[in-house]
Design a protein around this motif. Structure first.
Motif, PDB file in Angstrom:
ATOM      1  N   LEU A  44       6.097   8.656   4.423  1.00 53.83           N
ATOM      2  CA  LEU A  44       5.486   8.258   3.381  1.00 53.83           C
ATOM      3  C   LEU A  44       6.153   6.987   2.752  1.00 53.83           C
ATOM      4  O   LEU A  44       7.351   6.546   3.107  1.00 53.83           O
ATOM      5  CB  LEU A  44       5.559   9.301   2.179  1.00 53.83           C
ATOM      6  N   SER A  45       5.334   6.184   2.107  1.00 55.54           N
ATOM      7  CA  SER A  45       5.896   4.834   1.481  1.00 55.54           C
ATOM      8  C   SER A  45       7.064   5.053   0.433  1.00 55.54           C
ATOM      9  O   SER A  45       8.003   4.285   0.437  1.00 55.54           O
ATOM     10  CB  SER A  45       4.776   4.018   0.924  1.00 55.54           C
ATOM     11  N   PHE A  47      -3.431  13.191   5.735  1.00 52.54           N
ATOM     12  CA  PHE A  47      -3.472  11.504   5.659  1.00 52.54           C
ATOM     13  C   PHE A  47      -3.669  11.278   4.485  1.00 52.54           C
ATOM     14  O   PHE A  47      -4.757  11.572   3.799  1.00 52.54           O
ATOM     15  CB  PHE A  47      -4.099  11.062   6.832  1.00 52.54           C
ATOM     16  N   ALA A  48      -3.074  10.210   3.775  1.00 54.67           N
ATOM     17  CA  ALA A  48      -3.556   9.831   2.444  1.00 54.67           C
ATOM     18  C   ALA A  48      -3.148   8.401   2.544  1.00 54.67           C
ATOM     19  O   ALA A  48      -2.094   7.993   3.145  1.00 54.67           O
ATOM     20  CB  ALA A  48      -2.776  10.376   1.355  1.00 54.67           C
ATOM     21  N   GLY A  49      -4.221   7.553   2.073  1.00 58.16           N
ATOM     22  CA  GLY A  49      -3.877   6.074   2.037  1.00 58.16           C
ATOM     23  C   GLY A  49      -4.427   5.285   0.643  1.00 58.16           C
ATOM     24  O   GLY A  49      -5.607   5.889   0.172  1.00 58.16           O
ATOM     25  N   CYS A  82       0.982  -1.170  -0.090  1.00 61.15           N
ATOM     26  CA  CYS A  82       0.012   0.004  -0.096  1.00 61.15           C
ATOM     27  C   CYS A  82       0.830   1.167   0.030  1.00 61.15           C
ATOM     28  O   CYS A  82       2.086   1.301   0.402  1.00 61.15           O
ATOM     29  CB  CYS A  82      -0.750   0.031   1.071  1.00 61.15           C
ATOM     30  N   GLY A  83       0.326   2.336  -0.550  1.00 59.56           N
ATOM     31  CA  GLY A  83       0.895   3.510  -0.404  1.00 59.56           C
ATOM     32  C   GLY A  83       0.399   4.576   0.687  1.00 59.56           C
ATOM     33  O   GLY A  83      -0.793   4.656   0.757  1.00 59.56           O
ATOM     34  N   ARG A  86       1.207   1.858  -6.078  1.00 58.09           N
ATOM     35  CA  ARG A  86       1.333   1.109  -4.866  1.00 58.09           C
ATOM     36  C   ARG A  86       0.080   0.704  -4.426  1.00 58.09           C
ATOM     37  O   ARG A  86      -0.047  -0.513  -3.851  1.00 58.09           O
ATOM     38  CB  ARG A  86       2.252   1.707  -4.073  1.00 58.09           C
ATOM     39  N   GLY A  87      -1.009   1.432  -4.499  1.00 62.07           N
ATOM     40  CA  GLY A  87      -2.294   1.176  -3.922  1.00 62.07           C
ATOM     41  C   GLY A  87      -3.365   1.569  -5.001  1.00 62.07           C
ATOM     42  O   GLY A  87      -4.002   2.307  -4.622  1.00 62.07           O
ATOM     43  N   PRO A  88      -3.756   0.790  -6.065  1.00 59.69           N
ATOM     44  CA  PRO A  88      -4.657   1.276  -7.112  1.00 59.69           C
ATOM     45  C   PRO A  88      -6.160   0.741  -6.724  1.00 59.69           C
ATOM     46  O   PRO A  88      -6.772   1.140  -7.688  1.00 59.69           O
ATOM     47  CB  PRO A  88      -3.826   0.547  -8.242  1.00 59.69           C
ATOM     48  N   ASP A  89      -6.500   0.171  -5.566  1.00 63.35           N
ATOM     49  CA  ASP A  89      -7.844  -0.406  -5.507  1.00 63.35           C
ATOM     50  C   ASP A  89      -8.713   0.564  -5.026  1.00 63.35           C
ATOM     51  O   ASP A  89      -9.913   0.814  -5.377  1.00 63.35           O
ATOM     52  CB  ASP A  89      -7.774  -1.627  -4.964  1.00 63.35           C
TER      53      ASP A  89
END
Length: 378
Positions: free
Chosen positions: A153-154, A47-49, A2-3, A28-31
């Motif tokens: 961050l990732s 915050f971002a996920g 995940c990103g 990294r996290g396309p879903d």
């Protein structure tokens, strides 16, 4: 994979995530993606996920907001008793809710965690930010000093006026947001000279002073349950290679060791396969949730060597027989490729992968094995 991103900025500045940064996080996290901004009085937290759905019956959006905390997570947690229907993120969020934002409870929870991960926890009640990487540093978490604050961050996009480095995987860091010049570290274990120097480097780069407090001391780091102490040279030597192999695996110590390793490896693969998301990317995009997805949902990096072939063979036991398993083989362009008549990708890893996949087809003829050939040019 995940990103995640958490940025802390003071009141005199605003924070805007760049389009380029959003793009690499989404890769990294396309879903599913989500973001939020919290005003904490002295400044703001962004915050971002970006989630890559790999576990649970439904995708868990991030950041997770539960009671008095906000949570970002990237990784895998081993040896839990969680049901297969929920993801590690959901399970951890439930455990955090039980901690009630008490630091000692959070430390006790972290002490139990095994597996590659990084996380960010924000305690809204006391305005405290916690963050960490697993003790082996297997999942990336970058920390950056930016002109108006700092961020975690990732993966990062290169931009001017910021200092970036990998957060040293030394333990749980704690920052009170009313004082960004001071940091507290609860190390996984007592720091040696090398780890102490990493802390100094972090302080210099980010511009705060770290105080080291009580260590977490996870049991899985300190107490190794598996200890194999035997010497192959103590066993009778036989000139014939086949006889030597049979002689070795007939020894009680070695036979017991092989049995333990097989059980542990099989259980690990079973847990990973059973927790896989029930839909592939194609079915998720088409929202075919009511239909059974029969596309491949498990991929194995496949050089054709003995290790990845064993993983594929063990995974075959737990993947439904009507679903294919994908094997990803990467080949780099042959240096002999100047002559167009030569095979550019006829390199050792490609050759061994073709041999091994044919062997898998013979051992497991009911399975559809998809070998994905990835060709990389120089």
């Amino acid at each position: 994979m995940c990103g995640i991103l958490c940025s802390v900025v003071d009141n005199d500045h605003s924070f805007n995530i760049s389009t380029a940064q959003k793009g690499i996080l989404k890769n990294r996290g396309p879903d599913v993606q989500d973001e939020m901004v919290i005003d904490y009085g002295f400044g703001k937290i962004f915050f971002a996920g970006c989630v890559l759905w790999q576990q649970g019956e439904s995708v868990q959006k991030q950041p997770v907001v539960e009671d008095d905390f906000i949570f970002l997570f990237n990784g895998d947690i081993y040896n839990t008793s969680k049901p297969e229907s929920i993801s590690d993120t959901t399970w951890l969020a439930e455990r955090l809710a039980e901690c009630r934002c008490e630091e000692q409870n959070i430390l006790k929870m972290l002490k139990r965690l095994e597996g590659p991960h990084c996380l960010v926890i924000y305690d809204k009640r006391d305005q405290i930010l916690y963050f960490s990487r697993d003790a082996l540093g297997r999942n990336s978490l970058i920390i950056e000093r930016i002109p108006n604050g700092f961020q975690l961050l990732s993966t990062s996009h290169f931009e001017n006026e910021k200092i970036s480095l990998e957060l040293p995987p030394l333990g749980l860091y704690r920052i009170k947001l009313n004082d960004l010049t001071s940091c507290v570290l609860h190390p996984w274990q007592h720091l040696n000279n090398y780890a102490t120097q990493l802390v100094r480097n972090l302080d210099l780069a980010i511009g705060w002073k770290t105080t080291v407090e009580s260590p977490i001391l996870p049991d899985w780091i300190l107490n190794c349950k598996l200890q194999f102490s035997y010497n192959f040279y103590h066993f009778p030597y036989v000139k014939n290679n086949e006889d030597l192999y049979k002689n070795l695996i007939a020894q009680s110590e070695i036979k017991e060791t092989l049995s333990i390793i097989h059980t542990l490896l099989s259980d690990s693969i079973k847990n990973r396969v059973k927790n896989t998301a029930p839909l592939c990317r194609l079915c998720l995009q088409q929202l075919n949730i009511s239909l059974a997805c029969r596309h491949a949902k498990l991929c194995i990096l496949f050089s054709g060597g003995i290790d990845c072939t064993i993983l594929a063979l063990l995974a075959n036991q737990y993947v439904p027989v009507n679903e294919p398993i994908e094997l990803i083989n990467v080949a780099f362009e042959s240096v002999k490729g100047q002559n167009i008549s030569e095979k550019l990708w006829d390199v050792p890893d490609r050759i061994t992968s073709l041999v091994s996949v044919n062997e898998l087809k013979q051992l497991c003829p009911e399975r559809r094995w998809n070998l994905l050939e990835v060709n990389i040019r120089f």
